[in-house]
Design a protein around this motif. Structure first.
Motif, PDB file in Angstrom:
ATOM      1  N   SER A 173       0.833  -1.212   0.000  1.00 48.01           N
ATOM      2  CA  SER A 173       0.000   0.000   0.000  1.00 48.01           C
ATOM      3  C   SER A 173       0.862   1.253   0.000  1.00 48.01           C
ATOM      4  N   LEU A 174       1.993   1.224   0.716  1.00 49.74           N
ATOM      5  CA  LEU A 174       2.904   2.359   0.678  1.00 49.74           C
ATOM      6  C   LEU A 174       3.410   2.594  -0.746  1.00 49.74           C
ATOM      7  N   GLN A 175       3.765   1.493  -1.435  1.00 50.32           N
ATOM      8  CA  GLN A 175       4.243   1.634  -2.813  1.00 50.32           C
ATOM      9  C   GLN A 175       3.134   2.116  -3.743  1.00 50.32           C
ATOM     10  N   LYS A 176       1.906   1.656  -3.474  1.00 51.71           N
ATOM     11  CA  LYS A 176       0.772   2.076  -4.308  1.00 51.71           C
ATOM     12  C   LYS A 176       0.462   3.547  -4.091  1.00 51.71           C
ATOM     13  N   VAL A 177       0.534   3.995  -2.870  1.00 52.31           N
ATOM     14  CA  VAL A 177       0.242   5.399  -2.550  1.00 52.31           C
ATOM     15  C   VAL A 177       1.264   6.314  -3.202  1.00 52.31           C
ATOM     16  N   THR A 178       2.534   5.905  -3.157  1.00 53.42           N
ATOM     17  CA  THR A 178       3.592   6.766  -3.691  1.00 53.42           C
ATOM     18  C   THR A 178       3.834   6.548  -5.176  1.00 53.42           C
ATOM     19  N   GLY A 179       3.428   5.383  -5.717  1.00 57.23           N
ATOM     20  CA  GLY A 179       3.659   5.084  -7.113  1.00 57.23           C
ATOM     21  C   GLY A 179       5.081   4.672  -7.425  1.00 57.23           C
ATOM     22  N   LYS A 180       5.854   4.298  -6.382  1.00 54.58           N
ATOM     23  CA  LYS A 180       7.246   3.887  -6.585  1.00 54.58           C
ATOM     24  C   LYS A 180       7.527   2.631  -5.786  1.00 54.58           C
ATOM     25  N   ASP A 181       8.465   1.809  -6.287  1.00 54.71           N
ATOM     26  CA  ASP A 181       8.867   0.598  -5.562  1.00 54.71           C
ATOM     27  C   ASP A 181       9.774   0.929  -4.385  1.00 54.71           C
ATOM     28  N   SER A 182      10.665   1.903  -4.579  1.00 56.05           N
ATOM     29  CA  SER A 182      11.556   2.296  -3.483  1.00 56.05           C
ATOM     30  C   SER A 182      10.840   3.303  -2.593  1.00 56.05           C
ATOM     31  N   LEU A 183      11.080   3.164  -1.297  1.00 56.76           N
ATOM     32  CA  LEU A 183      10.382   4.000  -0.328  1.00 56.76           C
ATOM     33  C   LEU A 183      11.378   4.820   0.480  1.00 56.76           C
ATOM     34  N   THR A 184      11.063   6.096   0.644  1.00 60.41           N
ATOM     35  CA  THR A 184      11.801   6.965   1.561  1.00 60.41           C
ATOM     36  C   THR A 184      10.837   7.388   2.654  1.00 60.41           C
ATOM     37  N   ILE A 185      11.043   6.850   3.844  1.00 62.43           N
ATOM     38  CA  ILE A 185      10.186   7.167   4.971  1.00 62.43           C
ATOM     39  C   ILE A 185      10.697   8.464   5.611  1.00 62.43           C
ATOM     40  N   GLY A 186       9.809   9.429   5.778  1.00 65.21           N
ATOM     41  CA  GLY A 186      10.197  10.719   6.324  1.00 65.21           C
ATOM     42  C   GLY A 186       9.408  11.084   7.564  1.00 65.21           C
ATOM     43  N   VAL A 187       9.970  12.014   8.313  1.00 71.42           N
ATOM     44  CA  VAL A 187       9.286  12.573   9.483  1.00 71.42           C
ATOM     45  C   VAL A 187       9.380  14.086   9.357  1.00 71.42           C
ATOM     46  N   ARG A 188       8.226  14.742   9.240  1.00 73.27           N
ATOM     47  CA  ARG A 188       8.192  16.198   9.086  1.00 73.27           C
ATOM     48  C   ARG A 188       6.884  16.742   9.641  1.00 73.27           C
ATOM     49  N   LEU A 189       6.805  18.074   9.742  1.00 76.69           N
ATOM     50  CA  LEU A 189       5.576  18.744  10.152  1.00 76.69           C
ATOM     51  C   LEU A 189       4.649  18.911   8.965  1.00 76.69           C
ATOM     52  N   ALA A 190       3.358  19.000   9.250  1.00 79.78           N
ATOM     53  CA  ALA A 190       2.368  19.099   8.192  1.00 79.78           C
ATOM     54  C   ALA A 190       2.464  20.443   7.478  1.00 79.78           C
ATOM     55  N   LYS A 191       2.080  20.432   6.213  1.00 83.56           N
ATOM     56  CA  LYS A 191       2.017  21.655   5.419  1.00 83.56           C
ATOM     57  C   LYS A 191       0.586  22.175   5.391  1.00 83.56           C
ATOM     58  N   THR A 192       0.432  23.413   4.979  1.00 84.00           N
ATOM     59  CA  THR A 192      -0.885  24.037   4.921  1.00 84.00           C
ATOM     60  C   THR A 192      -1.795  23.272   3.955  1.00 84.00           C
ATOM     61  N   GLU A 193      -3.036  23.029   4.389  1.00 88.24           N
ATOM     62  CA  GLU A 193      -4.103  22.400   3.596  1.00 88.24           C
ATOM     63  C   GLU A 193      -3.851  20.918   3.324  1.00 88.24           C
ATOM     64  N   GLU A 194      -2.913  20.277   4.035  1.00 86.25           N
ATOM     65  CA  GLU A 194      -2.762  18.834   3.920  1.00 86.25           C
ATOM     66  C   GLU A 194      -3.828  18.136   4.755  1.00 86.25           C
ATOM     67  N   SER A 195      -4.195  16.911   4.351  1.00 83.85           N
ATOM     68  CA  SER A 195      -5.180  16.126   5.102  1.00 83.85           C
ATOM     69  C   SER A 195      -4.752  14.664   5.082  1.00 83.85           C
ATOM     70  N   LEU A 196      -5.337  13.906   6.011  1.00 82.05           N
ATOM     71  CA  LEU A 196      -5.014  12.484   6.135  1.00 82.05           C
ATOM     72  C   LEU A 196      -6.219  11.759   6.695  1.00 82.05           C
ATOM     73  N   LYS A 197      -6.579  10.645   6.066  1.00 80.76           N
ATOM     74  CA  LYS A 197      -7.654   9.797   6.576  1.00 80.76           C
ATOM     75  C   LYS A 197      -7.042   8.756   7.495  1.00 80.76           C
TER      76      LYS A 197
END
Length: 833
Positions: free
Chosen positions: A274-298
């Motif tokens: 699912s991570l690969q499907k969400v990003t559209g790439k086979d390689s994954l870069t996991i990040g930790v950052r603060l949210a940007k303006t108008e971002e949302s998450l279910k």
């Protein structure tokens, strides 16, 4: 936290009863709110086998079953469950059994004419579920017929509902409570075995890390595990989660929750596909950052969250996939179709998680632990524990060959050869998790006092202290000075054992508060009020006697002017700075009182004010009051019309307070406060010290706030006022007998400059008249025709009296002439009489 005693006994070998354990924990500072004895929920319920199942002759939805419970003769039981059928192994409540969760005692009865000799139970009837669609069934190999069902359902357990204080983050785990119980009972601690890491080295092409907020996320482990088989967890795991109040989901998610309860370390599993499907790439870069303006998450609870800038996120190729330390995202959750997972084990800053969760109005099991602070030293341990359980319960053969782990430190170091090596590289220095504290034996006994030894009192001995601290995991080393030790705190108590007094508290807690002497000292001093407290009470009485109501306001207000001390992170703009006077709050209260239909407010407040100067931040105590409205009780004499209070009437209320306190106050013209009327404001002075300000509100402010025609305020320096009240002649007044001889009065009138105050003139007259002058009173003032420009006509009445004789005309006239001459010489007045 809910503590399973069966689980706890696997970690620490104690033999005391649940009630005794609850008492020990409560006395040690852990409040046990409830003891849930699950053994009573299914007492008398046994395993039975359905031999036959026939329709009820008189009811369409009932079945008549023959059930073998191993007693020889099958029981005839009428059952209404749709899922009952032949050859099921079921829980059977026999005659005489009481089921407390449904408040039912089984009796032999007839249902629609057919005798029923028991009941086939659902999990809801046994207290394990709120609602059940049908009866529960066991595995055929669960146990012998007629055997107790409680071990099969996890009902042979006792649950303690325990609350830990905010500083005891280590107590939010079974390991933490086990350590505490071991220290309290002296039992042996048995930590679960955690396999050593044998995972191949990290592959950056599969998984890499990018930490944009290193302070918010000081450590992160990401592990890719392939060939995962998702399914139900084994019964023992489900029962432990249910006992803790967590709903089982599937084996992988249940393992992360299990490790959360066991070690207090939150973990999260992502579906890698699912991570690969969400990003559209086979390689994954996991990040930790603060949210940007108008971002949302279910999130996993199905709600779409509009993210705030304070929200800390886990991202995959910079796309949000989870709320860090709070809750995962729905798109990447582990489901029945999951074949490969990415297991997250991380450390997050408590403040960052608290802000993130609060910005979204969320609180979860994970965020609650991160906010208090998880044990940094056992991050790798919890991760390996989870990997070991996944390899045992969720992955088939070939686990090691199919595992790939990619971890990258914050400084982008080369990929290590194993998880264990990676943690050693990434985690903070080991010395950052421990500290050494100096502990003095004399200080321990001074703080805690004597201990009760039965017939006599004694002191804690060095061996007692050593035993207690060692049981908590501390290392104790003696110093060169006798009676002083250097105590090294274990990593899991790093956050709450910071000072010597913390160690002393632990000693008292483990030794038992009830073992210390409760005798009071032989000599006790009765309580008393300080001189400032007594004088302040007297001041309040005088103000209330003048008709003023005491008010209390917040010390915070709006940031409106220079010199205010402003807060860096105010919750509201209305409370963004410390108040630098009391008058502003009184004016707002006066306005609010009027708007609420309560009429004019006459009140006072004693409080602290704060301001900033070149020398630094300053504070002082102040007294302020507000007076306004019609002073008359009834308006019938004014035809129902309200009459505004005059300046002299308001001044008279304040003067009555000073008179009761025995203080003589002088009034001087003043116009420094822009909030007050420039021609109706006075500064107050007492014996050369500035006491404060009294005046009428400026017409512009009165108009802006819709206040009555005349509102008066005063603000006094409380320290100056108390110093004046603290004089011997006021605290202990001397009795002065009344004179038995008559008084004589004389009037004096003259033209004087308007620049000279009446107070100055009265002071000169009193000095010139000497001891014969009893009082001076201004009774007339005139400005108008026949009065020279820049002057006013004043008339005073002087009362003369002697205590030993009747004054003659010559006595009075000579003194009165001295008064005339003094006024003429000092102020160049023009005498009229």
């Amino acid at each position: 936290m809910r503590i399973s005693l069966n689980w706890l006994r696997e970690l620490v070998d104690f033999t005391i009863t649940p009630e005794e354990l609850a008492h020990k924990l409560t006395m040690a500072g852990f409040e046990v709110e409830d003891i849930e004895d699950r053994r009573t929920w299914a007492d008398g319920v046994v395993v039975g086998k359905v031999l036959s199942c026939q329709p009820h002759p008189n009811a369409d939805k009932l079945r008549v079953c023959e059930v073998d419970i191993g007693s020889g003769t099958p029981l005839n039981i009428v059952c209404g469950a749709a899922n009952v059928k032949t050859d099921l192994f079921v829980p059977v409540a026999t005659i005489g059994t009481y089921l407390p969760k449904v408040d039912l005692k089984l009796r032999s009865t007839k249902l629609r004419g057919v005798r029923s000799e028991g009941m086939i139970c659902s999990l809801a009837e046994l207290g394990l579920e709120k609602e059940s669609s049908g009866i529960h069934s066991f595995d055929p190999e669960s146990g012998p017929l007629g055997g107790d069902v409680r071990p099969l359902l996890g009902l042979d357990d006792v649950i303690l509902d325990l609350t830990a204080t905010a500083n005891r983050a280590d107590a939010l785990s079974m390991i933490g409570i086990a350590r505490e119980v071991a220290a309290l009972t002296g039992a042996t601690l048995k930590l679960p075995e955690v396999p050593e890491s044998n995972i191949p080295g990290g592959n950056k092409e599969v998984l890499s890390l990018k930490i944009a907020e290193p302070q918010a996320c000081p450590a992160y482990i990401g592990t890719v595990i392939e060939n995962v088989k998702i399914g139900p967890s084994p019964d023992w795991l489900q029962q432990r989660l249910q006992g803790a109040g967590i709903r089982p989901i599937n084996n992988v998610v249940d393992i992360t929750n299990y490790v959360l309860l066991e070690w207090g370390q939150p973990l999260h599993a992502f579906d890698r596909q699912s991570l690969q499907k969400v990003t559209g790439k086979d390689s994954l870069t996991i990040g930790v950052r603060l949210a940007k303006t108008e971002e949302s998450l279910k999130t996993l609870d199905g709600q779409t969250r509009n993210l705030q800038p304070q929200a800390l996120l886990i991202t995959a190729n910079d796309r949000p996939v989870a709320l860090a330390g709070v809750m995962g995202g729905e798109e990447t959750e582990v489901s029945a179709q999951t074949q490969s997972i990415m297991l997250e084990a991380a450390l997050f800053d408590p403040t960052a998680i608290r802000r993130s969760a609060r910005s979204l109005g969320m609180r979860t099991e994970a965020s609650g632990r991160y906010e208090r602070g998880v044990n940094q030293a056992e991050l790798e341990l919890a991760c390996r524990r989870a990997i070991g359980l996944i390899s045992e319960l969720a992955v088939g053969a070939g686990l090691v060959n199919n595992l790939s782990c990619s971890t990258e430190s914050i400084k982008s170091k080369p990929a290590p050869t194993s998880i264990a090596q990676e943690i050693a590289d990434n985690r903070p220095n080991q010395s950052a998790w421990t500290r050494s504290i100096e502990l003095r034996l004399d200080r321990v006994n001074q703080i805690l006092g004597p201990i009760d030894l039965g017939e006599e009192l004694g002191e804690l001995q060095p061996e007692d202290i050593r035993t207690i601290l060692t049981s908590l995991g501390c290392e104790i080393k003696p110093t060169e000075e006798e009676g002083i030790w250097l105590v090294t705190v274990p990593p899991y108590r790093y956050r709450d054992l910071e000072r010597e007094i913390d160690l002393i508290e632990e000693i008292a807690r483990l030794y038992g508060y009830d073992n210390f002497s409760i005798e009071l000292p032989e000599e006790t001093e009765p309580g008393y009020l300080s001189i400032d407290q007594m004088l302040t009470r007297k001041l309040r009485e005088a103000l209330r006697g003048a008709g003023l109501t005491e008010l209390v306001h917040y010390s915070l207000g709006k940031a409106e002017g220079d010199g205010q001390i402003k807060l860096r992170n105010p919750m509201f703009s209305e409370y963004s700075a410390l108040r630098n006077d009391l008058i502003s709050g009184l004016i707002d209260s006066f306005q609010y009182n009027l708007e609420q239909g309560n009429g004019a407010l006459n009140g006072f407040e004693i409080g602290r004010i704060f301001w900033s100067e070149e020398d630094g931040l300053m504070e002082a105590d102040s007294l302020a009051g507000i007076i306004g409205g019609d002073p008359t009780v009834g308006r019938w004499v004014n035809s129902g019309k309200s009459e505004p209070m005059t300046w002299y009437e308001a001044k008279g209320m304040l003067e009555s307070v000073f008179q009761k306190l025995g203080i003589n106050v002088e009034y001087q013209p003043d116009c420094r406060d822009s909030r007050l009327h420039p021609g109706r404001t006075a500064s107050l002075w007492v014996q050369g010290d500035r006491l404060g300000t009294f005046g009428q509100l400026h017409p512009q402010i009165r108009q802006e706030k819709g206040l009555p025609d005349a509102v008066y305020v005063f603000e006094l320096d409380l320290d100056v006022l108390l110093d004046q009240m603290n004089q011997d002649e006021i605290l202990t007044p001397v009795l002065k007998p009344y004179s038995s001889y008559p008084a004589s009065d004389r009037d004096i009138a003259f033209f004087a400059s308007t620049k000279v105050s009446v107070a100055e003139m009265e002071r000169v007259m009193a000095k010139a008249a000497g001891t014969l002058l009893e009082s001076v009173e201004l009774f007339d003032q005139y400005l108008g025709e026949s009065v020279p420009e820049g002057q006013r006509s004043l008339a005073f009445r002087l009362i003369y009296r002697a205590g030993d004789r009747t004054l003659t005309e010559e006595d009075i006239e000579s003194v009165h002439q001295q008064v005339r001459e003094a006024l003429t010489e000092k102020f160049q007045v023009t005498l009229r009489s």
